[in-house]
Structures are given as structure tokens and as C-alpha cells.
Scaffold this active site. Structure first.
Site, mmCIF file in Angstrom:
data_model
loop_
_atom_site.group_PDB
_atom_site.id
_atom_site.type_symbol
_atom_site.label_atom_id
_atom_site.label_comp_id
_atom_site.label_asym_id
_atom_site.label_seq_id
_atom_site.Cartn_x
_atom_site.Cartn_y
_atom_site.Cartn_z
ATOM 1 N N GLY A 155 0.821 -1.210 0.000
ATOM 2 C CA GLY A 155 0.000 0.000 0.000
ATOM 3 C C GLY A 155 0.847 1.247 0.000
ATOM 4 N N GLY A 157 0.510 5.946 0.477
ATOM 5 C CA GLY A 157 -0.296 7.083 0.892
ATOM 6 C C GLY A 157 -0.828 6.993 2.304
ATOM 7 N N SER A 158 -0.152 6.237 3.177
ATOM 8 C CA SER A 158 -0.568 6.048 4.577
ATOM 9 C C SER A 158 -1.901 5.324 4.712
ATOM 10 C CB SER A 158 -0.644 7.402 5.315
ATOM 11 O OG SER A 158 0.625 7.991 5.416
ATOM 12 N N ARG A 159 -2.359 4.670 3.651
ATOM 13 C CA ARG A 159 -3.612 3.911 3.738
ATOM 14 C C ARG A 159 -3.439 2.723 4.684
ATOM 15 N NH1 ARG A 159 -3.128 5.379 -1.690
ATOM 16 N NH2 ARG A 159 -4.933 6.403 -2.635
ATOM 17 N N GLY A 160 -4.310 2.642 5.658
ATOM 18 C CA GLY A 160 -4.267 1.533 6.596
ATOM 19 C C GLY A 160 -3.201 1.664 7.667
ATOM 20 N N ARG A 280 9.701 4.865 -6.583
ATOM 21 C CA ARG A 280 9.096 5.687 -7.634
ATOM 22 C C ARG A 280 9.096 7.130 -7.152
ATOM 23 N NH1 ARG A 280 5.358 7.592 -3.906
ATOM 24 N NH2 ARG A 280 4.323 5.873 -2.880
#
Length: 405
Positions: A155, A157-160, A280
Site C-alpha cells: 500500500g 499514501g498512509s492507507r491503513g 518511484r
């Protein structure tokens, strides 16, 4: 003579528009391959050619690129984010185009494997455990000691990602990650990590060169939603050198070194501790900050590398650029939002971006999806930038009506 095309695998709400806008400036025709092109509003808005294809099927992508090569001269293949960057590497290898090493990308994108490789390379990282169930999460947290960070092994974008300060928060977030609520659909593998305390830095790298270091502040715990980001960070020469040295060690340990990379770390009492390496380009607004500060267009330079041309990372100017993120204070329906035009007219403002329109439902998730926009200012000094930024942000306002219970 066939027209030169740049193939973009999937898109992104954040960096995606920057790639399709930069390509024509290099005399390239951008073509986006996506399982669902309609999810990217900017494609239609920019009039970008988009083709529906199963982007999880390498053979289908090879067939589509082969079909396109009958009409276009495919100059390069890349993407704006990391979920498909390993696939980009595989396509580049198949069509003999410049690109990242897919094996290195895949290993880096598995956060557990990344931790193992960084530890073997002697890179300072937080203590961690891998857990596959609630009992293992609780056991790992007991070993490491609360508070701990819980995050899925895949994952961005700090999701989860959440700070768990007690057993109740630990159980709640474990249930969230294992219960199918996590939007990325990651496998039920959780990293339990020691909470590294200290200022956060984002290091921007191109090839084997540290281009610069940004500093960022997030909102209150338990989530890590950034509120402000500044490039370049105000650092002593010694701190800058120690951070750069650790980042280059990361590249060696992960067998990276082609194209753009981003290293997230915290400066702790023991010095730099690496939180994550992203194989990336960093997401919005880092590219815009670098351009506003140094005059270097990272998107364009990445595309140059992808099509086999020489990039230019030389600074054209010397400013300090800061982004302030617009984050709602409650869930509900956005009644109105305005003032962006007045904010953009403030001298020294580089960009004002709003992601939402009136009547949009606002449901905060505790990650970058909570941003409803941002404002970027640039000036010769950090102090000047902050004054300009505050003047512009004060002109933007919105109203949210809470959802009825």
C-alpha cells in the site's frame, strides 16, 4: 514517420495529470492503459487517449502495446504510481525500453521484504514483526511495547497506517485490516512496528543522486495525514549528510538505482531511522514543491529517462516552497467551498488545487484521501513563504453539514 507515444500504465489523482501534461512538451503522445479509464477525470478533461485493458494481465498489456506499435513509435512506458511500477519494468524489458528492474521493485513494494533487506544492509529501521492474525498482532505488540504502528504489508499514501496507543486501538485497527475493510485489498499480513519518534523527512532521489530533502508535519494521532510540507528542509550540513548517506545505503540494500525514488524517515535521538522506501517518484505535491523551489521538473526529467534521453537535474533557482493541505474537520456533505481564485492571486502563490466540489460527501479515512486540496507558496526564505502561505490559506473557506444520524 510514426508519431512518438508515451504509454502510461493506469493513472493517479495526484501525479497523473502532471504526466499527461508533460508528455506533449517533449513531443510525445500520451496514451493511458487502464482497467477503468473513467476513474481518472483528468483524462477526459485533457482529451487524453485512453484504452481499456486488464492491467493485471501482463500478456494482455503486451498484446495492446504490440498493437499500438503498429501505429506509433512507442518511445517509453511508465506510470505515475507504484502499484503497477513492477509491471512497467516487465513491459520495458519485453520491448527493450529503459525502465526499472521489476524484481527489485516487487521486493521493495512488499514492506516486510523491504524491512528484511534494509536490516541486512545495516540500514537503521524501526523494530518490527510480521503478523497474520489478531493473536500474532497482540503478541508482537507485547514484545515491542505500546504504542506501535500497524500497517498492511502493501500500500501507499498512509492507507491503513495507524498508531495504536492501547489494546483497544490495537484490536480495533487489527479488525479493520483483517476484516476486508482495507480498500487496497491487501493480503492479511500486517506489519507491527516500533513507533519511531522525531521529525519526518521525505528524501527525493533520482538515480543515485539525492536531489533534496523535504520536511513534513502530520496532524494529530492516531493517523498520519500530512498538514504541511516544505522543500528544501532547513537542516544543518551534518544532518543533511547523515540522511543522504543512509538513503544511498537503502538503494544498495534494495538493488535500486534507476529513475526516481523516495525515502521516508524520521530523525530520532539515535539519528535517521528509515520508515519506508518508495521505488518511484513521490506523490503530489512533492514534484510541484521541487519545481517551485529549484526550478526542476521531476515529471519531465523522469519521462526523459523513460524514453532514453539525458535528464537535467541542475537547479535553476533557489527558493523555499511550502504546501499547506486543506483537511476537513468533520465528516458530512460539503455545502460550499470558495476563495481559491483569490488565494491563487496572492503574490508568491505557485498553485492552489481543490479536489472537491460542492455537494461532495466527505468521509475522512485517516490518510491522504482526506485532503480536499492544497496551497503552495514559494519565496527566497522559509519565513517569507510561511507569511505568503498563511495569507492565501486564510482566503479559502468551506462549510460541511454533518450527516444526519
Amino acid at each position: 514517420m510514426a508519431r512518438r507515444a508515451l504509454i502510461l500504465l493506469e493513472g493517479s489523482r495526484y501525479n497523473g495529470p502532471l504526466y499527461v501534461q508533460a508528455a506533449p512538451r517533449l513531443d510525445l503522445h500520451p496514451i493511458t492503459l487502464s482497467a477503468d479509464p473513467a476513474q481518472y477525470d483528468y483524462l477526459a478533461a485533457e482529451g487524453i487517449e485512453a484504452i481499456r485493458v486488464d492491467t493485471n494481465n501482463l500478456d494482455a498489456l503486451i498484446r495492446e502495446c504490440s498493437r499500438l506499435s503498429a501505429t506509433f513509435d512507442i518511445a517509453g512506458i511508465t506510470c505515475a504510481g507504484d502499484p503497477f511500477y513492477a509491471t512497467v519494468g516487465k513491459l520495458c524489458q519485453y520491448f527493450d525500453l529503459p525502465g526499472p528492474d521489476p524484481i527489485s521493485i516487487e521486493r521493495c513494494c512488499d514492506k516486510f521484504t523491504q524491512r528484511q533487506l534494509l536490516a541486512e544492509a545495516g540500514v537503521p529501521i524501526p523494530a518490527y514483526r510480521l503478523a497474520a492474525g489478531a493473536a500474532e498482532v497482540e503478541s508482537a505488540a507485547a514484545e515491542l511495547g505500546l504504542p506501535v504502528i500497524l500497517k498492511p504489508t502493501v500500500g501507499a499514501g498512509s492507507r491503513g497506517v495507524r498508531l495504536c496507543r492501547d489494546l483497544d486501538e490495537l484490536a480495533e485497527h487489527t479488525s479493520y485490516l483483517l476484516g476486508g475493510q482495507h480498500i487496497l485489498g491487501s493480503p492479511p499480513r500486517i506489519l507491527v512496528e516500533e513507533f519511531a519518534r522525531g521529525p519526518y523527512y521525505s528524501v527525493e532521489i533520482m538515480g543515485n543522486e539525492v536531489l533534496g530533502i523535504a520536511a513534513a508535519d502530520s496532524g494529530p494521532p492516531p493517523h498520519f495525514v500530512f498538514r504541511e510540507c516544505t522543500f528544501p528542509a532547513v537542516l544543518t550540513d551534518d544532518v543533511h549528510e547523515r540522511i543522504a548517506e543512509v538513503c544511498l545505503r537503502c538503494l544498495g540494500g534494495l538493488s535500486l538505482g534507476w529513475g526516481p525514488m523516495n525515502v521516508e524517515l524520521r530523525w530520532t535521538k539515535q539519528g535517521p531511522v528509515v520508515i519506508e522506501v518508495n521505488p518511484r517518484l513521490a506523490g503530489t505535491p512533492i514534484p510541484q514543491l521541487v519545481q517551485a523551489a529549484d526550478g526542476v521538473d521531476l515529471i519531465t526529467e523522469h519521462i526523459k529517462l523513460a524514453i532514453g534521453e539525458k535528464w537535467d537535474l541542475g537547479k535553476k533557482q533557489s527558493n523555499t516552497a511550502t504546501a499547506r493541505f486543506l483537511v476537513p474537520e468533520r465528516d458530512g456533505t460539503l455545502d460550499w467551498i470558495g476563495g481559491d481564485s483569490r488565494a491563487a492571486a496572492v503574490p508568491g502563490i505557485a498553485e492552489v488545487k481543490l479536489y472537491v466540489e460542492p455537494k461532495t460527501p466527505i468521509v475522512r479515512k485517516g490518510d491522504l484521501r482526506d485532503w480536499i486540496g492544497y496551497v503552495i507558496a514559494a519565496a527566497p526564505s522559509f519565513a517569507e513563504t510561511e507569511v505568503i502561505l498563511q495569507r492565501a490559506v486564510d482566503l479559502i473557506d468551506w462549510s460541511i453539514t454533518p450527516f444526519s444520524t
